[in-house]
Design an enzyme around this catalytic site. Structure first.
Site: not given
Length: 392
Positions: A239, A208, A180
């Site tokens: 996310k 991610h 990340s």
């Protein structure tokens, strides 16, 4: 006597070093541009990779779920808080991830902590990349299992760890799919090959990578065509998915065990209907609107190339996570503040989130931004970089 005097002293030391950061209050929706303190700025610090936080299909699904099921659930999943929506979404998620089953947690953090702390005991060993996410580290701290930390993406060190731990009942190799803070991708094919060679199991945190890598955003496992060879996949719904939560995808026996024993799952109220319905619709969007991912990657390439051309150090990034590595903590925070004055919101990140001497402004472009947005952001980086002596 002030029982918190030592806390005040430490906070003051952060302020003196230029490392103290206040919470940023956003006064608009989380879009390509946001309003902060009455000022519009290009948003380069959110994890809203695909712009789904404001997608009309997700908005509609959330509103309809509230009207049908209410604002909340009123219970944990194991008592009275499992709605039909939760089960429908988990079936959809498992199908999407090409696994037997899936289970949703309140966050990606609790998913990592819940899995690692629940399935390991003193007879086992966890083998973890040194730059893994804090939630993995905290999960490891909560287990009595042995532990071995291998050097970042160093396959020789990983193999050495596997060789040294062959007496354990189970060896769990844990890695981020995309790291990340640096944006590099784990060498998953080599990790899987070593796991198969030494009879270990693999767990990947795809926070991610979910919605970013793989076909339709299925993550690093699909990206490397390793479906069926990675035992546990952790992901986030907060996310690229654009909503809230985390999940574990894997075999049915893992789901069953976690339902019975994972403390974050057992002792947390289930997600509100709006959250679950919006997450379900986000998966449908990934399947039906692949052009969103194409825009994300087109923007990421454009922005990376621009930063490199200006002379910034972007490390080893291979994904839309692109750090601008500055090094000095105070200078990094000054750089971030100056960017905001130029209309770009890109947060500085320093120790303890990253190692000392590795402070950076971490940028994440999204599918929502236009080339004009990104060109304006690059112009701001160039101006501030030259003014502060970061680039020549």
């Amino acid at each position: 006597m002030n029982p918190f005097a030592h806390l005040e002293e430490e906070i003051q030391s952060w302020k003196d070093a230029g490392m103290y950061r206040q919470l940023t209050e956003i006064e608009s929706e989380q879009g390509a541009r946001v309003v902060i303190r009455g000022k519009e700025a290009i948003q380069l610090s959110s994890n809203n990779y695909l712009g789904l936080t404001t997608h009309p299909r997700l908005r509609k699904a959330a509103i309809e779920a509230v009207e049908k099921f209410g604002a909340g659930t009123g219970s944990v999943r194991t008592i009275a808080g499992t709605f039909s929506l939760h089960e429908e979404f988990e079936r959809k998620l498992a199908e999407f991830k090409h696994t037997e089953a899936a289970l949703v947690f309140q966050s990606g953090f609790t998913a990592n902590v819940g899995v690692v702390a629940t399935i390991l005991s003193a007879e086992d060993v966890v083998i973890s990349d040194e730059l893994n996410h804090a939630s993995i580290i905290d999960g490891i701290r909560l287990t009595k299992a042995g532990r071995r930390i291998y050097k970042h993406v160093d396959m020789e060190d990983l193999e050495k760890a596997l060789q040294e731990t062959q007496s354990a009942r189970m060896r769990l190799i844990v890695t981020d799919g995309v790291f990340s803070m640096d944006g590099n991708i784990a060498p998953l094919p080599q990790i899987v090959e070593l796991a198969e060679k030494y009879n270990a199991i693999v767990m990947v945190d795809d926070a991610h990578a979910s919605g970013v890598l793989g076909r339709n955003g299925r993550g690093t496992v699909d990206h490397f065509d390793l479906n069926g060879r990675v035992h546990i996949q952790i992901g986030t719904l907060s996310k690229a998915i654009g909503v809230l939560g985390g999940y574990v995808a894997g075999p049915k026996v893992l789901r069953e065990y976690l339902i019975q024993r994972a403390r974050p799952f057992l002792f947390s109220t289930s997600h509100p209907p709006a959250v679950t319905a919006a997450c379900l619709e986000a998966v449908n969007v990934l399947l039906e609107e692949p052009e969103i991912m194409e825009r994300l990657w087109d923007n990421a390439r454009f922005f990376k190339e621009g930063l490199s051309r200006l002379g910034f150090n972007t490390g080893h990034s291979e994904t839309p996570v692109t750090p601008v590595i500055i090094g000095d903590d105070a200078l990094t925070m000054k750089f971030s503040d100056a960017l905001f004055e130029e209309g770009v919101y890109a947060q500085g990140i320093a120790f303890p989130t990253v190692q000392k001497g590795k402070a950076r402004v971490r940028t994440i472009v999204t599918a929502s931004q236009t080339k004009e947005d990104l060109q304006q952001a690059l112009a701001a980086f160039e101006k501030v970089g030259k003014e502060l002596g970061v680039i020549s």
